[in-house]
Design an enzyme around this catalytic site. Structure first.
Site, PDB file in Angstrom:
ATOM      1  CG  ASN A  10      30.583   1.077 -34.316  1.00  0.00           C
ATOM      2  OD1 ASN A  10      31.083   2.101 -33.849  1.00  0.00           O
ATOM      3  ND2 ASN A  10      30.840   0.646 -35.539  1.00  0.00           N
ATOM      4  CE  LYS A  12      28.157   1.960 -38.015  1.00  0.00           C
ATOM      5  NZ  LYS A  12      28.035   1.347 -39.299  1.00  0.00           N
ATOM      6  N   GLY A 173      24.851  -1.604 -42.151  1.00  0.00           N
ATOM      7  CA  GLY A 173      24.148  -0.365 -42.492  1.00  0.00           C
ATOM      8  C   GLY A 173      23.256  -0.484 -43.711  1.00  0.00           C
ATOM      9  CB  SER A 213      21.275  -4.978 -40.798  1.00  0.00           C
ATOM     10  OG  SER A 213      21.834  -4.068 -41.721  1.00  0.00           O
TER      11      SER A 213
HETATM   12  C1  PEP Z   1      28.500  -1.758 -37.372  1.00  0.00           C
HETATM   13  O1  PEP Z   1      28.696  -0.563 -37.483  1.00  0.00           O
HETATM   14  O2  PEP Z   1      29.387  -2.463 -36.881  1.00  0.00           O
HETATM   15  C2  PEP Z   1      27.220  -2.310 -37.801  1.00  0.00           C
HETATM   16  C3  PEP Z   1      27.050  -3.594 -37.732  1.00  0.00           C
HETATM   17  O3  PEP Z   1      26.274  -1.421 -38.260  1.00  0.00           O
HETATM   18  P1  PEP Z   1      24.702  -1.717 -38.511  1.00  0.00           P
HETATM   19  O4  PEP Z   1      24.184  -2.461 -37.311  1.00  0.00           O
HETATM   20  O5  PEP Z   1      24.077  -0.392 -38.688  1.00  0.00           O
HETATM   21  O6  PEP Z   1      24.618  -2.578 -39.737  1.00  0.00           O
END
Ligand code: PEP
Length: 251
Positions: A10, A12, A173, A213
């Protein structure tokens, strides 16, 4: 039950269309040996570049959001049919950031899921509890509720096109990952909700990801848990070396 793994990045609000082409070209080489489903959920303006570059690879392209109406006065929004017309196959629905910053609710999530399915898209439905809810001990009840709500009106036949991503908000995140057991337990709860609604066979076939994460170090262990069928990866999906290692976690 031998389910495929689905590993989705993802992105973003990251990467321009040019950066997208360069990244997808690099990733195409890295995914040649995998049998898993590899998806990049790119910003909507990057979708044409991503689709073009991914064409002869096994990478699938997803949108990060869509509207539940077919068309109309919804400035800035994108419909399911627009995505289908471009050639998109997957769409993330109900990411916690959309719920937090853009007023997404369980009602809009459900409307979007139904519209995506009708249009022929495969929704990746995000659910997950906040830190406060986990500490209050209501994670199971809350996630059960979210999944039930999101799937309201979804038929047994549709379920083969549904992916659920369990993403505890406190792990997104933050660098703070759910433990393997914590993540597996909630993914198992989600499978139970699906079994109650659609029966064991469908529940056992449904793909349920963990997100929060996920990184190079924890991917292999998380993805080998009994009810975790891969991951929805944010930050680590933006770096080619990291995403390469996550996608090839079993090499
Ligand atoms: C996400 O955006 O769905 C996500 C899990 O982000 P991260 O892996 O950075 O925690």
């Amino acid at each position: 039950m031998n389910r495929k793994k689905v590993i989705a990045g993802n992105w973003k609000m990251n990467k321009t269309p040019s950066e997208t082409s360069a990244f997808i070209a690099q990733l195409s080489d890295k995914v040649k040996q995998t049998n898993d489903i590899v998806i990049c959920a790119v910003p909507s303006v990057c979708i044409p570049a991503a689709l073009k570059t991914a064409k002869r690879s096994r990478i699938k392209i997803a949108a990060q959001n869509m509207h539940y109406e077919d068309n109309g006065a919804y400035t800035g929004e994108i419909s399911a049919n627009m995505l289908v017309d471009l050639g998109v196959k997957y769409v993330i629905i109900g990411h916690s950031e959309r719920r937090q910053y853009f007023g997404e609710t369980d009602t809009t999530v459900n409307k979007k899921v139904l519209k995506a399915l009708k249009a022929g898209l495969k929704p990746i439905i995000c659910v997950g509890e906040s830190l406060e809810q986990r500490e209050m001990g209501v994670t199971t009840d809350y996630v059960r509720y979210q999944v039930g709500y999101a799937l309201n009106g979804v038929t047994a036949e549709d379920m083969k096109n549904i992916i659920i991503a369990y993403e505890p908000i406190w792990a997104i995140g933050t660098g703070r990952t759910a433990s393997n057991d914590q993540a597996n337990e909630v993914c198992n709860t989600i499978r139970k909700v699906i079994a109650e609604k659609y029966g064991r066979r469908i529940a056992n076939a449904t793909l349920i990801q963990y997100g929060g994460s996920v990184n190079v170090k924890n991917a292999k262990e998380l993805f080998s848990m009994s009810d975790i069928d891969g991951g929805l990866v944010g930050g680590a999906s933006l770096k080619i070396d990291d995403f390469d290692k996550i996608v090839n976690y079993n090499k």
